[in-house]
Scaffold this active site. Structure first.
Site, PDB file in Angstrom:
ATOM      1  N   CYS A 141      54.858  45.136  60.282  1.00  7.60           N
ATOM      2  CA  CYS A 141      56.247  45.602  60.246  1.00  7.60           C
ATOM      3  C   CYS A 141      56.717  46.031  61.636  1.00  7.60           C
ATOM      4  CB  CYS A 141      56.407  46.747  59.250  1.00  7.60           C
ATOM      5  SG  CYS A 141      55.435  48.205  59.650  1.00  7.60           S
ATOM      6  N   ASN A 297      64.507  44.534  56.459  1.00 10.67           N
ATOM      7  CA  ASN A 297      63.078  44.673  56.208  1.00 10.67           C
ATOM      8  C   ASN A 297      62.360  43.359  56.547  1.00 10.67           C
ATOM      9  OD1 ASN A 297      60.689  45.865  55.407  1.00 10.67           O
ATOM     10  ND2 ASN A 297      61.242  46.062  53.250  1.00 10.67           N
TER      11      ASN A 297
END
Ligand SMILES: *[C@@H]1O[C@H](CO)[C@@H](O)[C@H](O)[C@H]1NC(C)=O
Ligand SMILES: *[C@@H]1O[C@H](CO)[C@@H](O)[C@H](O)[C@H]1NC(C)=O
Length: 330
Positions: A141, A297
């Protein structure tokens, strides 16, 4: 005879409407939609139990949502066959804020005379690349948060949108303490500064596991001059930074995001223990659910609102959204 057929048909019909049959159908559809294959019968049985348990939780939450008691809807996604603990260990990795803050050389606070617009969406201005899927194997991430903010800031500066290589960061910034177990945007940006650039996504596509570093200086997509941390964990500072400079990398407490589907994610249980990096690409106000941050995201487009989450804004830094907001100087 006719009566008998009708009777059989009716029995079939009422059975088809039972909750467990609906669940069975959803379970089957889930496995197809998310191409799930389980190694053993036992594994399949366990996953089914977890799915059913999660589905009950989702349905219970959504009844509250329908009654106006929750601001966001939950739904089935690729994580519905995971225990909360499995989701957390697979998709989240905790961040030491004290250490992370110390890595950044500049602090950003909004000038007093700036009145930021009431809403902004950098997607509409062409500053945001498509949503990616980091996959289940690599906790990257931080790499997508880095490419996301750098892509946006570079676009604002140059007018050109170039997708950057998260794989470049995964493969080549391990000496900066970044890897598939977790990392920091601050360290990834430092790697790009020291390295003299980052490759484009098209020249160095995402693979989702750590490989040999294959950086090639002929394929530079962006460079970094310095790093700024939004000061005082302030949402007001974050709004001005987003409005003036473009998308900003953030870290949040993502513990409760497993079943998020749509709406403004208002979770009063959310803490300031940061464990997931994403990119703020705008903010706004929803007439039902209040102020939100528009957040990109890296869990694919099947997650949330086509890969995005709207997180609560101006609710006392909920989920720590402004606690570690970082953007590069380009
Ligand atoms: C976080 O980092 C600081 C500074 O490096 C260190 O003193 C502290 O022990 C760390 N905390 C945890 C929980 O690892
Ligand atoms: C918050 O925590 C309480 C108590 O543990 C729980 O009942 C509730 O469902 C939680 N709310 C959310 C939105 O997770």
């Amino acid at each position: 005879m006719k009566t008998l057929i009708l009777f059989v048909a009716l029995v079939g019909y009422t059975q088809a409407l039972s909750y467990s049959d609906v669940l069975e159908e959803e379970w089957n559809r889930f496995q197809i939609d998310y191409t799930k294959f389980y190694q053993t019968e036992d594994e399949a049985l366990l996953r089914r139990l977890i799915f059913v348990d999660n589905k009950r939780r989702i349905d219970k939450h959504n009844r509250r949502f329908m009654a106006g008691l929750e601001s966001y809807e939950m739904g089935v996604n690729q994580f519905t066959d995971l225990l909360p603990k499995e989701f957390q260990s697979q998709m989240l990795s905790s961040l030491n804020i004290t250490e992370a803050e110390g890595l950044i050389e500049f602090r950003y606070s909004a000038p007093r005379d700036v009145d930021p617009p009431s809403s902004i969406d950098w997607r509409a201005k062409g500053a945001v690349t498509p949503v990616m899927d980091q996959g289940e194997i690599c906790e990257s991430c931080w790499a997508f948060a880095t490419t996301g903010t750098l892509e946006g800031q570079t676009f604002v500066r140059t007018g050109r949108l170039v997708q950057l290589s998260a794989q470049n960061l995964v493969d080549c910034s391990s000496t900066y303490n970044n890897n598939c177990g977790g990392g920091l945007a601050a360290r990834a940006l430092k790697y790009i500064m020291d390295n003299g650039g980052i490759n484009t996504e098209s020249s160095y596509p995402y693979q989702g596991t750590m490989q040999q570093c294959r950086y090639d200086s002929r394929n530079i997509g962006a460079t970094v001059q310095g790093r700024s941390l939004v000061k005082d964990k302030s949402e007001a500072n974050l709004a001005v930074a987003t409005a003036l400079y473009g998308p900003v990398s953030v870290a949040v407490d993502g513990t409760g995001l497993q079943h998020y589907r749509s709406g403004v994610y208002n979770n009063p249980n959310c803490t300031n223990d940061l464990n997931h990096a994403m990119v703020v690409v705008g903010y706004g106000h929803d007439s039902y659910d209040g102020d939100y941050w528009l957040v990109k995201n890296s869990w694919g487009t099947s997650f949330g609102e086509s890969g995005y989450i709207r997180m609560s804004r101006n609710r006392n830094n909920q989920c720590g959204i402004a606690s570690y907001a970082v953007f590069p100087m380009v």
